[in-house]
Structure formats: C-alpha cells, structure tokens
Design a protein around this motif. Structure first.
Motif, PDB file in Angstrom:
ATOM      1  N   LEU A 168       0.822  -1.201   0.000  1.00  0.00           N
ATOM      2  CA  LEU A 168       0.000   0.000   0.000  1.00  0.00           C
ATOM      3  C   LEU A 168       0.859   1.254   0.000  1.00  0.00           C
ATOM      4  O   LEU A 168       1.971   1.279   0.558  1.00  0.00           O
ATOM      5  CB  LEU A 168      -0.921   0.002   1.220  1.00  0.00           C
ATOM      6  CG  LEU A 168      -1.982  -1.112   1.269  1.00  0.00           C
ATOM      7  CD1 LEU A 168      -2.743  -1.039   2.592  1.00  0.00           C
ATOM      8  CD2 LEU A 168      -2.952  -0.972   0.104  1.00  0.00           C
ATOM      9  N   ASP A 169       0.321   2.291  -0.610  1.00  0.00           N
ATOM     10  CA  ASP A 169       1.032   3.575  -0.596  1.00  0.00           C
ATOM     11  C   ASP A 169       0.952   4.238   0.774  1.00  0.00           C
ATOM     12  O   ASP A 169       1.880   4.947   1.186  1.00  0.00           O
ATOM     13  CB  ASP A 169       0.439   4.500  -1.660  1.00  0.00           C
ATOM     14  CG  ASP A 169       0.741   4.004  -3.077  1.00  0.00           C
ATOM     15  OD1 ASP A 169       1.784   3.343  -3.244  1.00  0.00           O
ATOM     16  OD2 ASP A 169      -0.080   4.256  -3.970  1.00  0.00           O
ATOM     17  N   THR A 170      -0.191   4.052   1.448  1.00  0.00           N
ATOM     18  CA  THR A 170      -0.349   4.587   2.808  1.00  0.00           C
ATOM     19  C   THR A 170      -0.563   3.424   3.766  1.00  0.00           C
ATOM     20  O   THR A 170      -1.134   2.387   3.390  1.00  0.00           O
ATOM     21  CB  THR A 170      -1.550   5.532   2.890  1.00  0.00           C
ATOM     22  OG1 THR A 170      -2.730   4.839   2.475  1.00  0.00           O
ATOM     23  CG2 THR A 170      -1.342   6.736   1.992  1.00  0.00           C
ATOM     24  N   PRO A 171      -0.127   3.541   5.016  1.00  0.00           N
ATOM     25  CA  PRO A 171      -0.262   2.433   5.965  1.00  0.00           C
ATOM     26  C   PRO A 171      -1.727   2.078   6.190  1.00  0.00           C
ATOM     27  O   PRO A 171      -2.619   2.930   6.089  1.00  0.00           O
ATOM     28  CB  PRO A 171       0.377   2.987   7.248  1.00  0.00           C
ATOM     29  CG  PRO A 171       1.254   4.092   6.784  1.00  0.00           C
ATOM     30  CD  PRO A 171       0.580   4.685   5.598  1.00  0.00           C
ATOM     31  N   PRO A 172      -2.009   0.797   6.521  1.00  0.00           N
ATOM     32  CA  PRO A 172      -3.390   0.391   6.825  1.00  0.00           C
ATOM     33  C   PRO A 172      -3.881   1.029   8.126  1.00  0.00           C
ATOM     34  O   PRO A 172      -3.112   1.615   8.894  1.00  0.00           O
ATOM     35  CB  PRO A 172      -3.300  -1.131   6.949  1.00  0.00           C
ATOM     36  CG  PRO A 172      -1.875  -1.399   7.285  1.00  0.00           C
ATOM     37  CD  PRO A 172      -1.081  -0.331   6.594  1.00  0.00           C
ATOM     38  N   THR A 173      -5.174   0.867   8.350  1.00  0.00           N
ATOM     39  CA  THR A 173      -5.817   1.537   9.492  1.00  0.00           C
ATOM     40  C   THR A 173      -5.183   1.147  10.817  1.00  0.00           C
ATOM     41  O   THR A 173      -4.966   2.003  11.695  1.00  0.00           O
ATOM     42  CB  THR A 173      -7.318   1.189   9.515  1.00  0.00           C
ATOM     43  OG1 THR A 173      -7.886   1.545   8.254  1.00  0.00           O
ATOM     44  CG2 THR A 173      -8.027   1.947  10.630  1.00  0.00           C
ATOM     45  N   LEU A 174      -4.898  -0.140  11.010  1.00  0.00           N
ATOM     46  CA  LEU A 174      -4.331  -0.591  12.284  1.00  0.00           C
ATOM     47  C   LEU A 174      -2.989   0.081  12.562  1.00  0.00           C
ATOM     48  O   LEU A 174      -2.703   0.485  13.686  1.00  0.00           O
ATOM     49  CB  LEU A 174      -4.173  -2.112  12.282  1.00  0.00           C
ATOM     50  CG  LEU A 174      -5.472  -2.930  12.324  1.00  0.00           C
ATOM     51  CD1 LEU A 174      -5.165  -4.419  12.257  1.00  0.00           C
ATOM     52  CD2 LEU A 174      -6.251  -2.612  13.598  1.00  0.00           C
ATOM     53  N   VAL A 175      -2.174   0.195  11.517  1.00  0.00           N
ATOM     54  CA  VAL A 175      -0.851   0.809  11.703  1.00  0.00           C
ATOM     55  C   VAL A 175      -1.002   2.310  11.947  1.00  0.00           C
ATOM     56  O   VAL A 175      -0.296   2.889  12.788  1.00  0.00           O
ATOM     57  CB  VAL A 175       0.038   0.537  10.473  1.00  0.00           C
ATOM     58  CG1 VAL A 175       1.380   1.253  10.614  1.00  0.00           C
ATOM     59  CG2 VAL A 175       0.255  -0.954  10.301  1.00  0.00           C
ATOM     60  N   VAL A 176      -1.932   2.961  11.225  1.00  0.00           N
ATOM     61  CA  VAL A 176      -2.167   4.397  11.453  1.00  0.00           C
ATOM     62  C   VAL A 176      -2.605   4.632  12.895  1.00  0.00           C
ATOM     63  O   VAL A 176      -2.151   5.572  13.568  1.00  0.00           O
ATOM     64  CB  VAL A 176      -3.227   4.932  10.467  1.00  0.00           C
ATOM     65  CG1 VAL A 176      -3.636   6.350  10.852  1.00  0.00           C
ATOM     66  CG2 VAL A 176      -2.677   4.907   9.048  1.00  0.00           C
ATOM     67  N   GLY A 177      -3.520   3.780  13.389  1.00  0.00           N
ATOM     68  CA  GLY A 177      -3.952   3.913  14.785  1.00  0.00           C
ATOM     69  C   GLY A 177      -2.802   3.746  15.751  1.00  0.00           C
ATOM     70  O   GLY A 177      -2.700   4.469  16.753  1.00  0.00           O
ATOM     71  N   ALA A 178      -1.907   2.771  15.464  1.00  0.00           N
ATOM     72  CA  ALA A 178      -0.745   2.574  16.334  1.00  0.00           C
ATOM     73  C   ALA A 178       0.179   3.788  16.299  1.00  0.00           C
ATOM     74  O   ALA A 178       0.721   4.208  17.325  1.00  0.00           O
ATOM     75  CB  ALA A 178       0.007   1.310  15.917  1.00  0.00           C
ATOM     76  N   ILE A 179       0.370   4.377  15.082  1.00  0.00           N
ATOM     77  CA  ILE A 179       1.231   5.565  14.957  1.00  0.00           C
ATOM     78  C   ILE A 179       0.655   6.724  15.762  1.00  0.00           C
ATOM     79  O   ILE A 179       1.363   7.403  16.517  1.00  0.00           O
ATOM     80  CB  ILE A 179       1.396   5.950  13.472  1.00  0.00           C
ATOM     81  CG1 ILE A 179       2.148   4.852  12.713  1.00  0.00           C
ATOM     82  CG2 ILE A 179       2.136   7.277  13.348  1.00  0.00           C
ATOM     83  CD1 ILE A 179       2.187   5.069  11.216  1.00  0.00           C
ATOM     84  N   GLN A 180      -0.658   6.964  15.607  1.00  0.00           N
ATOM     85  CA  GLN A 180      -1.290   8.072  16.331  1.00  0.00           C
ATOM     86  C   GLN A 180      -1.216   7.857  17.842  1.00  0.00           C
ATOM     87  O   GLN A 180      -0.970   8.798  18.603  1.00  0.00           O
ATOM     88  CB  GLN A 180      -2.737   8.217  15.885  1.00  0.00           C
ATOM     89  CG  GLN A 180      -2.885   8.718  14.455  1.00  0.00           C
ATOM     90  CD  GLN A 180      -4.326   8.815  14.018  1.00  0.00           C
ATOM     91  OE1 GLN A 180      -5.189   8.125  14.551  1.00  0.00           O
ATOM     92  NE2 GLN A 180      -4.591   9.669  13.036  1.00  0.00           N
ATOM     93  N   SER A 181      -1.461   6.632  18.275  1.00  0.00           N
ATOM     94  CA  SER A 181      -1.374   6.344  19.706  1.00  0.00           C
ATOM     95  C   SER A 181       0.048   6.521  20.208  1.00  0.00           C
ATOM     96  O   SER A 181       0.285   7.073  21.288  1.00  0.00           O
ATOM     97  CB  SER A 181      -1.866   4.917  19.980  1.00  0.00           C
ATOM     98  OG  SER A 181      -1.701   4.571  21.336  1.00  0.00           O
TER      99      SER A 181
END
Length: 661
Positions: A168-181
């Motif tokens: 993917l060009d952008t990270p999946p939702t789970l990874v985005v949530g982990a990054i934000q957290s």
C-alpha cells in the motif's frame, strides 16, 4: 516484559492441554528467539490469537473473529472434540518488574462451549499464588499501562500485515492507529472532538436558558415578604394572647361548674340509677341474712352447749358399748370354763383361770358402775349430724353471715355517698347557667385557636416564600455566572482548538522526525544495498513513506523489489517499536514471506536476533528453512524450538519439541 509460558487447552485445533515454554534462555544463557514451526492451517495463527485473547479478552483483534460477537467467537474457538466435562482454557505467564523486583503474572481465561453471559472467566495469579481478584477486576486498565492495545500490532504482527504495509502507498488503518497512539496524536484528536462536543452542549444551554429577572426585582420582592412576615408574626403573638385569655376563662368556668354542683346535676339521673341499684342489692343481702337466721345459724349462739351435748352423747354411747361387751364376755367365759373343765385340767390351774376371769369381770363392772346413768339417750345418726354441724356447718354459716354483713355495710356506704352527692347537686336553673358559661368559653377558645393557627400558617408560608426568594437570588447569581461562563467557554474553545492544531502539527513534526531516523536506520541495517537509501521520510498527514537517495532525490517505490518493499515495511514496524520505548516481546507470524535468499539472510542475521529481548517466530518450512535455522543455531539465538504436528484426519494439532530439521 517477558513471556514465560503459553498453555492451550481445547482451544482451536489444540485438544487437551498443550504447554509451550517461551522463556528466552537455555541453560541460564540468554537467547532471544523461540522458533515454532508448522504447516499452513496447522495452528500458527491460533497461537498468535491465543496470546492476544489472553491479554485483551473481548477487545482482542483476533484473526478469525471478523464480525462475530465475543460469545460466538468463544463458542467457535472450542475444540470440537472437547469432552463435555472439560472447558476451553488459555494461560499466559509473563514476567514484569514491579517495585524494582521481578514479578510473575499468569493470565487464566476459561469458558464452556456455550459461555455464560457471553463471557469467559478471568483469573490473575501473582507469583503462582492465589488469584488476585482486585487485579482481575481492573485488568483492562492494567494491561493498557503495560502493553496498550493501540500499539500491540507493532509487537504482535504477521506476514499478511507486513505484505499489506509493503504494497500500500499509505499504511493500513491498524498501523495508522498505532502511529497516532504512539505519537500522542490520538489524544489531541480526542481532545479536539471533546471540545466540539462541549461547545455544542454549551450552545444548547444558552439557547434553552430563560430570561433572567433583574436583581432589583428579586430584592424588592424579598423586602416585601420580610415586611409581611413581621406583621404576620406580630398578629400571631396578639392572637396567642387572646387565646391564653380565653383558655383562662374556660378553666374558671369549668372549675365553677364543678364547684357549684353543675357536674353533679348533669349526672343526677346516673347517680339516682346507681342508688336504686345499690338499694336493691342491699335488700337482697338483708334477705339472705334473714334466710340464714331462719336456718341453723342461730345454733351458732349455743355452740358451747352443743359441744357439751356432743361429748355427753359420745360418753353415753361408749358406756352402752361397754355393757354390751360385758354381757358378751360373761357368756363367752361360761363357755370357756365349761370347755376347760372337760379337759380334766389340774384343779389348781383351773382355779387360777377362774379367779383371773372373775377379776377381769369385776374391773369392767366397776367402770360401768362408775358412770352416771344415761339421760341424753342420743342415737348414732344424731351424734354424726351434730358432729358434722359443729365441724363444718357452723363455720359455713358464720362465713356467709359475715360476707353478707360486709356486703350490706359497703352498699349502705355507697348509698349514703350517693345521697350526699344528689343533695349537693345544683338546681336546674343554676345548672343551665353554669352549662351555658362553659359552652361559651369553649367556643371562644376554639375560635381563638383557629385564628392563631391561621396566623401561624401565614407565617410559615411567608418563611418558605422568603427562603425561595433567597434561593432565587442565589440562583440568579449562579445562572448569570453560568451564562457568562458558557459564553466565555464558547469564545475560548476556538482559540484552544487553534492552539491545539498548532501543537499537534509541531508535535507530529517532532515525533515523526525521530521516527524517520529510526526507520531509516533500521531499513539501511536490513537492506544489503546500503547505497540505495539515504533517508526515509514520513508524511505528516497520511504517514506514507518516501525514500530519498544519497543525492537527496526521491526513489520511486516501484523501483523497489517486492522483497525490498517487505524489508521497508519491517523496518517501519521495527522503528515504531523502538520509538515506543516499551521493553516488550515481539511475535511474528509468517516472518519471511516473499523475500529472496539475500534478504532472508539479512533478516535472519540482523533483525530476528535484534528485534527485541524476546522474539517468537511462527514459520512454515519454506520460510525459515534448513539453511536459516542452522544459521540461527550458529548464532546461538534459539532458546526453544517447537513443531506443530497437524493430523488432517482428526483435524488436531499437537505441540512437540524440535523443528522441521
């Protein structure tokens, strides 16, 4: 945090109790990797789900759950061959540092085929001792401080997650949530949303607020109520004085009514009836005394003579009995002498017997002769009747006579008292005057009490009204302050959100800069073409990755091979885990994927031994093959090796020590 042991019982394809030692050490030598081999469909992913389920329960992001409810997920997770008497069970033991010393915690979750209330049962053992109920009740909060669910995917991930991240060009939702957290951005987003909700509520409060009265109106109403209360209090005091005067007159009229015979006059009929009743009772008592006098009672006056007559009759009876006995004895003596004469006794003996009998008879004759001649001549029945009368009859007669006399005396006393009361009664005219006076004073007291009660109620109403007005005055101040406060909050939230947006942007730049450095370092460490990458940049909005060469030119992602993309994804996850700063185990399912031999060697030699102090690898025979496992053994990186043997006929998996080779 170090995983020590995983226990599976009747969970997924694991029938019975299966124990896996996860300690990253062998013979007291620290070795970070626990290698678990298994074919596809043999239960590797189930092991990863078991770890997640043990840690997070209903919040766990298990691979086979999908959209199932927690109850349905637990039901489908029970091994189909589980005996009816057994339950599904998961245990995960791990070590943490508490109070500067190692502490072992064991999570135990178990449930039936049809879980009660749709839940499992959770128990937490500390240092393998009795379950800690308090910790079990607050487990979600505890594990969030230890290994937050939001960043768990950085430490517990699989090959599919790496593959998706790589493509993917952008990270999946789970990874985005982990990054934000991880970066703290989730908190700022939540704060911004909460501020929007707060503004919405405050606007509704302002829109629904009623028009407030002026302060002067409330104070004027309070003063009027106070004046009315003072007047009502004075009126109540005046009415109380009138009531006291009326009650005094009432007492005087009542006392006069009693003193001058008014009460007796009102009771004349009752007194006369009582006198008539007592007179009748007295006449009955006299009649009873007359009946006693007509009977045996007069004999009580001559009771001494009757006693003497009784003694004389008894004496004459005894004398008569002796005479009869004498005649009988003489007749018997004659027969006896005739009889012994025929026995031819010695004359001397016979004379002695005769002499004895003559003496006895003479003694009896003397006693008879000594008594006077009988003159009463009473019969035995008469003697018995006289004895009964003297023993019982005379006492009964005396008791009844005494009882009736006392009754008559008491009745005469009552009659005399009633005569005096009747004589003291007022005349009908005087009685009427006395009664009218009492009635008038009673009416005056009732009216005074009613007026006083009305005045008191008025005072109470005014007191409550004053309290209500004071509360209204207080509420006015509070409502006015609240209105102004709400207006101030709405005006301030816009400024706060603007400041928060600026803070979030600067925080993102600061945290992402550190993350970029870590990801770049990890990627260059894993990549065998070190001259390809100089820097990895992360977009502040989408968190997509961009690669730059040593000349500062961007490297298009399509120029990277599939293996290089996968290494980039692993480097991204590795960098995130390092930035997180948590000393946590790493578990990887299907770790090598589509990597070529060179990239695999880099992962085996550089990533797996260094990813964490404890690394759990779940691999097929085509990923970590014979060459890779031998290399890990040469590096002394393997603490334990297990093989998941799957029986396709029974669809059961057994955990045995060892690996494919």
């Amino acid at each position: 945090m170090i995983f020590l042991e995983l226990v599976l019982q009747n969970f997924g394809p694991y029938l019975g109790r299966q124990v896996i030692n996860l300690r990253p050490e062998t013979d007291e030598n620290t070795r970070p990797i626990i290698l678990i081999g298994g074919m596809n469909g043999g239960g590797k992913t189930t092991l990863m789900d078991a770890i997640r389920l043990a840690l997070y329960g209903s919040r766990a992001q298990c691979s086979t759950r999908g959209n199932l409810s927690y109850n349905d997920f637990l039901t489908q997770s029970v091994n189909r061959n589980t005996p009816p008497t057994e339950k599904a069970r998961i245990e995960l033991a791990f070590e943490v540092i508490q109070d500067d010393k190692p502490t072992t915690l064991r999570i135990v979750r178990y449930w039936e085929k049809e879980p009660k209330d749709g839940k499992d049962t959770l128990g937490i053992l500390i240092n393998e001792e009795w379950p800690d109920k308090a910790l079990a009740n607050t487990w979600d909060e505890y594990i969030e401080n230890l290994l937050p669910l939001g960043i768990s995917n950085l430490f517990l991930f699989d090959g599919e997650q790496v593959k998706e991240l790589a493509e993917l060009d952008t990270p999946p939702t789970l990874v985005v949530g982990a990054i934000q957290s991880l970066l703290g951005l989730e908190l700022s987003e939540r704060l911004s949303a909460d501020l929007d909700i707060l503004v919405s509520r405050k606007r509704k409060e302002i829109a629904s607020a009623k028009e407030l009265a002026t302060l002067e109106e409330i104070e004027q109403k309070l003063n009027v109520q106070k004046d009315e209360l003072e007047a009502a209090t004075q009126e109540s005091a005046s009415l109380q004085n009138k009531l006291d005067t009326a009650e005094k007159k009432q007492r005087e009229a009542s006392e006069k009514f009693l003193y001058e015979g008014g009460k007796i006059a009102s009771d004349r009929n009752r007194l006369e009836k009582q006198k008539e009743h007592f007179t009748t009772q007295a006449e009955k008592a006299r009649e009873a005394l007359r009946e006693l006098a007509a009977g045996t009672f007069p004999l009580t006056l001559i009771s001494p003579l009757l006693e003497q007559a009784k003694c004389q009759a008894e004496k004459e009876s005894r004398q008569q009995q002796k005479k009869i006995a004498r005649d009988v004895l003489i007749e018997r003596d004659d027969r006896f002498l005739n009889y012994i004469t025929e026995l031819s006794l010695v004359s001397e003996q016979l004379d002695k017997i005769k002499e004895f009998m003559i003496q006895e008879n003479q003694q009896l004759e003397k006693e008879i002769a000594a008594n006077e001649s009988p003159w009463l001549l009473a019969e035995l029945e008469e003697i018995k009747e006289l004895d009964n009368f003297l023993s019982f009859g005379i006492n009964t007669a005396k008791f009844r006579a005494k009882e009736k006399l006392e009754e008559l005396e008491n009745l005469e006393i009552e009659i005399d008292s009633l005569d005096r009361q009747i004589a003291a009664a007022a005349s009908p005219e005087a009685y009427q005057q006395l009664q009218d006076a009492v009635r008038e004073t009673n009416n005056a007291v009732a009216k005074a009490q009613f007026a006083r009660e009305l005045a008191n109620r008025r005072c109470e109403e005014l007191t409550r009204a004053i309290a209500k007005t004071k509360k209204e005055l207080e509420d006015y101040t509070e409502d006015n302050l609240k209105l102004k406060n709400n207006q101030h909050i709405i005006a301030s939230v816009a400024k706060v959100q603007a400041t928060l947006k600026l803070f979030r942007e600067k925080l993102t730049l600061k945290k992402l800069n550190k993350l970029e450095i870590e990801v770049t370092e990890c990627f260059r460490y894993l990549l065998h073409k070190s001259d390809l990458v100089h820097r990895v940049a992360i977009d502040t909005q989408t968190f997509s990755l961009s690669i730059y060469d040593p000349q500062g030119q961007p490297v298009p992602k399509h120029r990277l091979s599939a293996g290089e993309k996968q290494l980039l994804a692993i480097a991204f996850l590795w960098g995130l885990a390092r930035v997180a700063g948590h000393h946590l185990p790493v578990a990887i399912d299907t770790p090598l994927g589509r990597l070529d031999s060179s990239h695999r060697q880099n992962l085996v030699e550089r990533y797996f031994p260094s990813a964490s102090h404890q690394v759990i690898l779940l691999s097929t025979d085509t990923e970590i093959g014979k060459t890779e496992v031998e290399r890990l053994r040469e590096l002394d990186a393997l603490a334990h090796q297990y093989l998941l043997k799957y029986d396709s006929s029974d669809r059961q998996t057994t955990v045995v020590p060892g690996y494919f080779w």
